[in-house]
Design a protein around this motif. Structure first.
Motif, PDB file in Angstrom:
ATOM      1  N   ARG A  33     132.457  -3.596 148.429  1.00  0.00           N
ATOM      2  CA  ARG A  33     133.247  -4.704 147.874  1.00  0.00           C
ATOM      3  C   ARG A  33     133.418  -4.527 146.372  1.00  0.00           C
ATOM      4  NH1 ARG A  33     131.486 -10.151 149.863  1.00  0.00           N
ATOM      5  NH2 ARG A  33     133.019  -9.694 151.435  1.00  0.00           N
ATOM      6  N   GLU A  34     134.544  -4.940 145.860  1.00  0.00           N
ATOM      7  CA  GLU A  34     134.905  -4.707 144.466  1.00  0.00           C
ATOM      8  C   GLU A  34     134.091  -5.505 143.439  1.00  0.00           C
ATOM      9  OE1 GLU A  34     136.914  -2.369 143.267  1.00  0.00           O
ATOM     10  OE2 GLU A  34     137.106  -1.713 145.336  1.00  0.00           O
ATOM     11  N   SER A  35     133.493  -6.600 143.829  1.00  0.00           N
ATOM     12  CA  SER A  35     132.770  -7.392 142.825  1.00  0.00           C
ATOM     13  C   SER A  35     131.533  -6.642 142.338  1.00  0.00           C
ATOM     14  CB  SER A  35     132.360  -8.756 143.387  1.00  0.00           C
ATOM     15  OG  SER A  35     131.393  -8.611 144.394  1.00  0.00           O
ATOM     16  N   THR A  36     131.354  -6.615 141.030  1.00  0.00           N
ATOM     17  CA  THR A  36     130.258  -5.867 140.419  1.00  0.00           C
ATOM     18  C   THR A  36     128.906  -6.372 140.883  1.00  0.00           C
ATOM     19  OG1 THR A  36     131.637  -5.514 138.491  1.00  0.00           O
ATOM     20  CG2 THR A  36     129.288  -5.102 138.217  1.00  0.00           C
ATOM     21  N   GLY A  37     128.754  -7.668 141.043  1.00  0.00           N
ATOM     22  CA  GLY A  37     127.486  -8.226 141.507  1.00  0.00           C
ATOM     23  C   GLY A  37     127.089  -7.694 142.860  1.00  0.00           C
ATOM     24  N   VAL A  42     124.032  -3.900 146.567  1.00  0.00           N
ATOM     25  CA  VAL A  42     124.076  -2.774 147.503  1.00  0.00           C
ATOM     26  C   VAL A  42     123.261  -1.601 146.963  1.00  0.00           C
ATOM     27  CG1 VAL A  42     125.584  -1.031 148.538  1.00  0.00           C
ATOM     28  CG2 VAL A  42     126.251  -3.433 148.566  1.00  0.00           C
ATOM     29  N   ALA A  43     123.400  -1.306 145.677  1.00  0.00           N
ATOM     30  CA  ALA A  43     122.646  -0.196 145.077  1.00  0.00           C
ATOM     31  C   ALA A  43     121.140  -0.452 145.187  1.00  0.00           C
ATOM     32  CB  ALA A  43     123.054  -0.007 143.617  1.00  0.00           C
ATOM     33  N   ARG A  44     120.711  -1.681 144.917  1.00  0.00           N
ATOM     34  CA  ARG A  44     119.281  -2.018 145.052  1.00  0.00           C
ATOM     35  C   ARG A  44     118.828  -1.908 146.503  1.00  0.00           C
ATOM     36  NH1 ARG A  44     120.220  -6.398 141.442  1.00  0.00           N
ATOM     37  NH2 ARG A  44     120.298  -7.756 143.235  1.00  0.00           N
ATOM     38  N   PHE A  45     119.662  -2.402 147.420  1.00  0.00           N
ATOM     39  CA  PHE A  45     119.339  -2.323 148.846  1.00  0.00           C
ATOM     40  C   PHE A  45     119.169  -0.874 149.281  1.00  0.00           C
ATOM     41  CE2 PHE A  45     120.981  -1.622 153.165  1.00  0.00           C
ATOM     42  CZ  PHE A  45     120.044  -2.340 153.892  1.00  0.00           C
ATOM     43  N   LEU A  46     120.104  -0.012 148.890  1.00  0.00           N
ATOM     44  CA  LEU A  46     120.037   1.395 149.297  1.00  0.00           C
ATOM     45  C   LEU A  46     118.818   2.102 148.705  1.00  0.00           C
ATOM     46  CD1 LEU A  46     123.785   2.458 149.161  1.00  0.00           C
ATOM     47  CD2 LEU A  46     122.380   2.015 151.190  1.00  0.00           C
ATOM     48  N   LYS A  47     118.440   1.733 147.482  1.00  0.00           N
ATOM     49  CA  LYS A  47     117.242   2.329 146.886  1.00  0.00           C
ATOM     50  C   LYS A  47     115.984   1.839 147.589  1.00  0.00           C
ATOM     51  CE  LYS A  47     119.302   2.857 142.350  1.00  0.00           C
ATOM     52  NZ  LYS A  47     119.424   2.268 141.031  1.00  0.00           N
ATOM     53  N   LYS A  48     115.952   0.542 147.887  1.00  0.00           N
ATOM     54  CA  LYS A  48     114.766  -0.055 148.504  1.00  0.00           C
ATOM     55  C   LYS A  48     114.616   0.354 149.977  1.00  0.00           C
ATOM     56  CE  LYS A  48     112.600  -4.539 149.283  1.00  0.00           C
ATOM     57  NZ  LYS A  48     112.738  -5.990 149.155  1.00  0.00           N
ATOM     58  N   LYS A  49     115.711   0.383 150.697  1.00  0.00           N
ATOM     59  CA  LYS A  49     115.686   0.651 152.144  1.00  0.00           C
ATOM     60  C   LYS A  49     116.270   2.025 152.466  1.00  0.00           C
ATOM     61  CE  LYS A  49     114.401  -3.530 153.474  1.00  0.00           C
ATOM     62  NZ  LYS A  49     113.250  -3.810 154.277  1.00  0.00           N
ATOM     63  N   ALA A  82     129.545   4.635 141.364  1.00  0.00           N
ATOM     64  CA  ALA A  82     128.667   5.125 140.289  1.00  0.00           C
ATOM     65  C   ALA A  82     127.243   4.560 140.395  1.00  0.00           C
ATOM     66  CB  ALA A  82     129.260   4.779 138.931  1.00  0.00           C
ATOM     67  N   LEU A  83     127.115   3.318 140.825  1.00  0.00           N
ATOM     68  CA  LEU A  83     125.782   2.710 140.937  1.00  0.00           C
ATOM     69  C   LEU A  83     124.929   3.380 142.015  1.00  0.00           C
ATOM     70  CD1 LEU A  83     126.730  -1.057 140.566  1.00  0.00           C
ATOM     71  CD2 LEU A  83     125.472   0.342 138.910  1.00  0.00           C
ATOM     72  N   ASN A  84     125.550   4.106 142.913  1.00  0.00           N
ATOM     73  CA  ASN A  84     124.818   4.774 143.991  1.00  0.00           C
ATOM     74  C   ASN A  84     124.590   6.262 143.703  1.00  0.00           C
ATOM     75  OD1 ASN A  84     124.777   2.373 145.456  1.00  0.00           O
ATOM     76  ND2 ASN A  84     126.742   2.817 146.386  1.00  0.00           N
ATOM     77  N   PHE A  85     124.763   6.658 142.466  1.00  0.00           N
ATOM     78  CA  PHE A  85     124.627   8.059 142.087  1.00  0.00           C
ATOM     79  C   PHE A  85     123.238   8.609 142.420  1.00  0.00           C
ATOM     80  CE2 PHE A  85     123.686  11.431 138.983  1.00  0.00           C
ATOM     81  CZ  PHE A  85     124.696  12.326 139.323  1.00  0.00           C
ATOM     82  N   LYS A  86     122.191   7.830 142.140  1.00  0.00           N
ATOM     83  CA  LYS A  86     120.829   8.295 142.427  1.00  0.00           C
ATOM     84  C   LYS A  86     120.615   8.499 143.919  1.00  0.00           C
ATOM     85  CE  LYS A  86     118.616   6.475 138.327  1.00  0.00           C
ATOM     86  NZ  LYS A  86     117.643   5.555 137.765  1.00  0.00           N
ATOM     87  N   VAL A  87     121.191   7.620 144.731  1.00  0.00           N
ATOM     88  CA  VAL A  87     121.087   7.767 146.180  1.00  0.00           C
ATOM     89  C   VAL A  87     121.782   9.054 146.607  1.00  0.00           C
ATOM     90  CG1 VAL A  87     121.779   6.774 148.408  1.00  0.00           C
ATOM     91  CG2 VAL A  87     120.897   5.290 146.599  1.00  0.00           C
ATOM     92  N   MET A  88     122.938   9.338 146.013  1.00  0.00           N
ATOM     93  CA  MET A  88     123.661  10.560 146.343  1.00  0.00           C
ATOM     94  C   MET A  88     122.830  11.799 145.995  1.00  0.00           C
ATOM     95  SD  MET A  88     127.421  11.920 145.166  1.00  0.00           S
ATOM     96  CE  MET A  88     126.979  12.047 143.451  1.00  0.00           C
ATOM     97  N   LEU A  89     122.150  11.758 144.871  1.00  0.00           N
ATOM     98  CA  LEU A  89     121.313  12.893 144.488  1.00  0.00           C
ATOM     99  C   LEU A  89     120.163  13.105 145.464  1.00  0.00           C
ATOM    100  CD1 LEU A  89     121.109  12.577 140.602  1.00  0.00           C
ATOM    101  CD2 LEU A  89     122.439  14.199 141.953  1.00  0.00           C
ATOM    102  N   VAL A  90     119.547  12.024 145.904  1.00  0.00           N
ATOM    103  CA  VAL A  90     118.450  12.133 146.867  1.00  0.00           C
ATOM    104  C   VAL A  90     118.957  12.736 148.167  1.00  0.00           C
ATOM    105  CG1 VAL A  90     116.796  10.826 148.264  1.00  0.00           C
ATOM    106  CG2 VAL A  90     117.122  10.250 145.857  1.00  0.00           C
TER     107      VAL A  90
END
Length: 108
Positions: A33-37, A42-49, A82-90
């Motif tokens: 979704r386009e909203s920054t919040g 989502v980025a926190r969720f993907l890192k946590k889970k 961009a916020l999911n860059f770390k997930v992409m690297l992993v």
């Protein structure tokens, strides 16, 4: 509806094509979704889970051609954020073959 339940319904062999497409669209809206919040959530969720989410996601990648194709499309949209860059690297480090498949999907 829980995220994990969506994975189960998509993988169910009795789920019709249109329902699978609707569920992928729900996933796409939830995760891109386009909203920054929402992107931060989502980025926190993907890192946590991370482990749980990508174990389920890998199951989709071993499904039918249509499910596999939709999964790659969704994954590429998620990882382009961009916020999911770390997930992409992993993912790149942990699963080189997945990265290769994604690149071949993007290229053509």
């Amino acid at each position: 509806m829980q995220v994990w339940r969506i994975f189960e319904i998509i993988q169910n062999k009795g789920t019709v094509y249109t329902t699978q497409q609707q569920l992928f669209e729900i996933f796409r809206v939830m995760l891109t979704r386009e909203s920054t919040g929402n992107k931060k959530v989502v980025a926190r969720f993907l890192k946590k889970k991370y482990t749980q989410f990508f174990l389920k996601f890998n199951e989709l990648l071993n499904s039918s051609y249509v499910v596999k194709r939709q999964s790659f499309k969704l994954l590429s949209e998620i990882l382009q954020e961009a916020l999911n860059f770390k997930v992409m690297l992993v993912i790149r480090i942990e699963n080189y073959s997945l990265s290769t498949l994604l690149l071949s999907t993007w290229i053509g």
